[in-house]
Design a protein around this motif. Sequence first.
Motif, mmCIF file in Angstrom:
data_model
loop_
_atom_site.group_PDB
_atom_site.id
_atom_site.type_symbol
_atom_site.label_atom_id
_atom_site.label_comp_id
_atom_site.label_asym_id
_atom_site.label_seq_id
_atom_site.Cartn_x
_atom_site.Cartn_y
_atom_site.Cartn_z
ATOM 1 N N SER A 34 0.870 -1.068 -0.139
ATOM 2 C CA SER A 34 -0.077 -0.237 -0.105
ATOM 3 C C SER A 34 0.885 1.389 0.193
ATOM 4 O O SER A 34 1.945 1.554 0.480
ATOM 5 C CB SER A 34 -1.779 0.007 1.749
ATOM 6 O OG SER A 34 -0.376 0.073 2.325
ATOM 7 N N GLY A 35 0.321 2.461 -0.538
ATOM 8 C CA GLY A 35 0.894 3.749 -0.788
ATOM 9 C C GLY A 35 1.851 3.676 -1.442
ATOM 10 O O GLY A 35 1.086 3.245 -2.873
ATOM 11 N N THR A 36 1.891 5.244 -2.325
ATOM 12 C CA THR A 36 2.366 5.374 -3.234
ATOM 13 C C THR A 36 4.328 5.015 -3.956
ATOM 14 O O THR A 36 5.068 4.859 -3.464
ATOM 15 C CB THR A 36 2.659 6.940 -3.508
ATOM 16 O OG1 THR A 36 1.254 7.624 -3.682
ATOM 17 C CG2 THR A 36 2.831 7.305 -4.973
ATOM 18 N N GLY B 189 9.479 4.068 -4.877
ATOM 19 C CA GLY B 189 8.410 4.849 -4.488
ATOM 20 C C GLY B 189 8.614 6.146 -5.603
ATOM 21 O O GLY B 189 9.506 6.142 -6.058
ATOM 22 N N SER B 190 7.703 7.105 -4.989
ATOM 23 C CA SER B 190 7.400 7.793 -5.503
ATOM 24 C C SER B 190 8.662 8.943 -5.967
ATOM 25 O O SER B 190 8.852 10.321 -6.839
ATOM 26 C CB SER B 190 6.379 9.054 -5.131
ATOM 27 O OG SER B 190 7.111 9.642 -3.732
ATOM 28 N N SER B 191 9.379 8.809 -4.362
ATOM 29 C CA SER B 191 10.919 9.558 -4.896
ATOM 30 C C SER B 191 11.846 8.980 -4.579
ATOM 31 O O SER B 191 13.460 9.714 -4.578
ATOM 32 C CB SER B 191 10.498 10.906 -4.218
ATOM 33 O OG SER B 191 10.132 10.935 -2.793
ATOM 34 N N SER B 192 12.465 7.531 -4.108
ATOM 35 C CA SER B 192 13.357 7.298 -4.137
ATOM 36 C C SER B 192 12.747 5.848 -3.198
ATOM 37 O O SER B 192 11.869 4.993 -4.074
ATOM 38 C CB SER B 192 13.762 7.074 -2.372
ATOM 39 O OG SER B 192 12.419 7.612 -1.384
ATOM 40 N N TRP B 193 13.979 4.489 -3.549
ATOM 41 C CA TRP B 193 13.647 3.492 -3.322
ATOM 42 C C TRP B 193 13.622 3.027 -1.713
ATOM 43 O O TRP B 193 14.283 3.939 -0.530
ATOM 44 C CB TRP B 193 14.430 2.410 -3.671
ATOM 45 C CG TRP B 193 15.111 2.779 -5.487
ATOM 46 C CD1 TRP B 193 15.824 3.607 -6.231
ATOM 47 C CD2 TRP B 193 14.624 1.634 -6.316
ATOM 48 N NE1 TRP B 193 15.609 3.397 -7.274
ATOM 49 C CE2 TRP B 193 14.787 2.335 -7.528
ATOM 50 C CE3 TRP B 193 13.714 1.288 -5.843
ATOM 51 C CZ2 TRP B 193 14.352 1.118 -8.979
ATOM 52 C CZ3 TRP B 193 13.575 -0.044 -7.108
ATOM 53 C CH2 TRP B 193 12.779 0.318 -8.017
#
Length: 121
Positions: free
Chosen positions: A25-27, A102-106
């Motif tokens: 779950s999450g982006t 993720g949206s901006s990082s691993w």
Amino acid sequence: QVQLVESGGGLVQAGGSLRLSCAASGTFFSINAMGWYRQAPGKQRELVAAITRGDSTNYADSVKGRFTISRGNALNTVFLQMNSLKPEDTAVYYCNADRILGSSSWFDDVWGQGTQVTVSS
């Protein structure tokens, strides 16, 4: 933030079956390999089964022929079908993703909260 949420654990008699599910779950945009680990009381956490994005699988010798790991079509879920369960399969089962974009990082080495599996004799 990305999380892994497991479900499907419980109490079953020896010889029975359970199906564990794990959903991210999450982006996020992609998940690499996913797997299931377990930890019995007084023992170290051990790999049960793992699956890559290309559906290559790996199993612990103790579960080969009894457990099957699979991923959902969207590759953000992983399942563990457990058949012919034995009392020695009793443990807390944890879902793992080795790497999530993720949206901006691993995010590396992401773990779920665990689900209890108890097999009675």
